[in-house]
Design a protein around this motif. Structure first.
Motif, PDB file in Angstrom:
ATOM      1  N   ASP A  46       0.839  -1.191   0.000  1.00 44.64           N
ATOM      2  CA  ASP A  46       0.000   0.000   0.000  1.00 44.64           C
ATOM      3  C   ASP A  46       0.880   1.249   0.000  1.00 44.64           C
ATOM      4  N   ILE A  51      -1.491  -2.583   5.557  1.00 41.92           N
ATOM      5  CA  ILE A  51      -2.196  -3.732   4.984  1.00 41.92           C
ATOM      6  C   ILE A  51      -2.548  -3.415   3.535  1.00 41.92           C
ATOM      7  N   TRP A  52      -2.133  -4.295   2.620  1.00 44.34           N
ATOM      8  CA  TRP A  52      -2.425  -4.072   1.206  1.00 44.34           C
ATOM      9  C   TRP A  52      -3.522  -5.023   0.757  1.00 44.34           C
ATOM     10  N   ASN A  53      -4.658  -4.433   0.385  1.00 41.87           N
ATOM     11  CA  ASN A  53      -5.831  -5.177  -0.042  1.00 41.87           C
ATOM     12  C   ASN A  53      -6.160  -4.844  -1.497  1.00 41.87           C
ATOM     13  N   ARG A  55      -8.000  -4.552  -4.897  1.00 44.67           N
ATOM     14  CA  ARG A  55      -9.439  -4.560  -5.153  1.00 44.67           C
ATOM     15  C   ARG A  55      -9.906  -5.840  -5.829  1.00 44.67           C
ATOM     16  N   ALA A  59      -8.860 -11.306  -0.598  1.00 47.61           N
ATOM     17  CA  ALA A  59      -8.212 -11.215   0.710  1.00 47.61           C
ATOM     18  C   ALA A  59      -6.928 -10.397   0.600  1.00 47.61           C
ATOM     19  N   THR A  60      -6.421  -9.993   1.743  1.00 49.03           N
ATOM     20  CA  THR A  60      -5.162  -9.248   1.833  1.00 49.03           C
ATOM     21  C   THR A  60      -4.050  -9.983   1.096  1.00 49.03           C
ATOM     22  N   ASP A  93      -9.699  -2.170   6.772  1.00 51.65           N
ATOM     23  CA  ASP A  93      -8.622  -2.962   6.171  1.00 51.65           C
ATOM     24  C   ASP A  93      -8.511  -4.348   6.794  1.00 51.65           C
ATOM     25  N   LYS A  96     -10.342  -7.790   5.001  1.00 46.79           N
ATOM     26  CA  LYS A  96      -9.735  -8.693   4.023  1.00 46.79           C
ATOM     27  C   LYS A  96      -8.620  -9.540   4.640  1.00 46.79           C
ATOM     28  N   LEU A  97      -7.990  -9.041   5.700  1.00 45.72           N
ATOM     29  CA  LEU A  97      -7.006  -9.880   6.390  1.00 45.72           C
ATOM     30  C   LEU A  97      -7.738 -11.017   7.109  1.00 45.72           C
ATOM     31  N   ILE A 107      -0.320 -15.032   2.471  1.00 43.62           N
ATOM     32  CA  ILE A 107       0.000 -13.619   2.288  1.00 43.62           C
ATOM     33  C   ILE A 107       1.512 -13.424   2.399  1.00 43.62           C
TER      34      ILE A 107
END
Length: 291
Positions: A46, A51-53, A55, A59-60, A93, A96-97, A107
């Motif tokens: 990100d 945390i990078w989710n 689109r 999930a993360t 955020d 999705k994790l 992940i």
């Protein structure tokens, strides 16, 4: 995308990351922001959050753990890594994790070691979600997915988990830091092929003083690492390289002559930063074993 496609994409990302880590030990924010996957690129981090989710994923994909960040992310007893919820609601955020936990999708854990520099650990699995404590529990290896925080595990299972976690977390970070300090070259022979480089401990990680820190490390190609571990190659406290006397006078092929004997009396290639250079006291202790 459907789950099977997403799983395949994650594996493709892991495979590409593994090639970079094998060569460099670390990955940069610039690389992660436009990560090359064949003819396409994907963002793996990100722009500002931990945390990078993506689109298009259910999930993360990646989480960042920073020693100077506001969260108390930490390795916990038993081979697990505790990762705090993002501040605010339990959703956002974190949703999705949590999905990565429910779907058991792997992940990436990005350990920040410097500004814009990370050691990626993967595949990592979310194995616990503690709403009350606002924490996720991460298993840093696929073989540790059986673990649960506070679970009843045998002594053998806990020792196995801690050994795996030590290798996956500590050794990976140690190698990344050491290779970066030595600019991805062997301190003995200056070989610059990262896939052939290890982070050698001056003092063993099983001994007092053997912490996985750069001053206790040397970037070495695999042959010099093996020679150092076997006390066929020694380094005096002034950073001079010495070859075992018997080996020095042995007659064999060009590898022995050029790879070892000609290193005798040379001085180590050292990091630019003084704080990252070999600790003289540790070198002296190790030198005593060689003499």
């Amino acid at each position: 995308m459907d789950l099977a496609t997403e799983q395949a994409l994650r594996q493709q990302i892991f495979d590409a990351l593994a090639r970079i880590v094998a060569e460099n030990g670390v990955v940069t924010r610039e690389q992660l922001s436009a990560f090359s996957l064949g003819a396409t690129t994907r963002r793996l981090i990100d722009q500002s959050r931990g945390i990078w989710n993506p689109r298009d994923m259910s999930a993360t994909l990646a989480v960042v753990s920073s020693p100077d960040g506001p969260y108390a992310d930490v390795e916990v007893e038993g081979g697990l890594f505790r990762y705090d919820y993002r501040a605010g609601s339990t959703g956002g955020d974190n949703t999705k994790l949590r999905a990565a936990y429910e779907l058991q999708l792997p992940i990436i854990l990005l350990l920040k070691i410097d500004n814009g520099v990370y050691v990626p650990i993967f595949p990592v699995y979310v194995v616990g979600d503690d709403l009350a404590a606002r924490q996720f529990m991460l298993a840093v290896d696929e073989n540790l997915r059986f673990l649960t925080a506070g679970g009843q595990h045998s002594i053998a299972e806990r020792r196995y988990a801690e050994r795996i976690a030590r290798y996956r977390l500590h050794q990976a970070e140690f190698r990344g830091r050491v290779l970066r300090a030595y600019q991805t070259q062997c301190a003995v022979c200056s070989l610059r092929h990262g896939r052939l480089l290890d982070a050698a401990h001056i003092i063993s990680d099983r001994a007092e003083g053997g912490e996985p820190v750069v001053p206790n490390g040397l970037s070495m190609c695999k042959i010099h690492h093996a020679a150092f571990d076997g006390n066929l190659l020694g380094i005096s406290p002034d950073c001079t390289i010495h070859i075992n006397n018997d080996l020095l006078h042995e007659t064999d092929g060009p590898m022995l002559r050029h790879g070892l004997q000609e290193m005798h009396g040379q001085v180590l290639v050292l990091p630019v930063r003084r704080a990252e250079r070999p600790d003289r006291e540790r070198l002296a202790a190790r030198w005593a074993e060689f003499e």
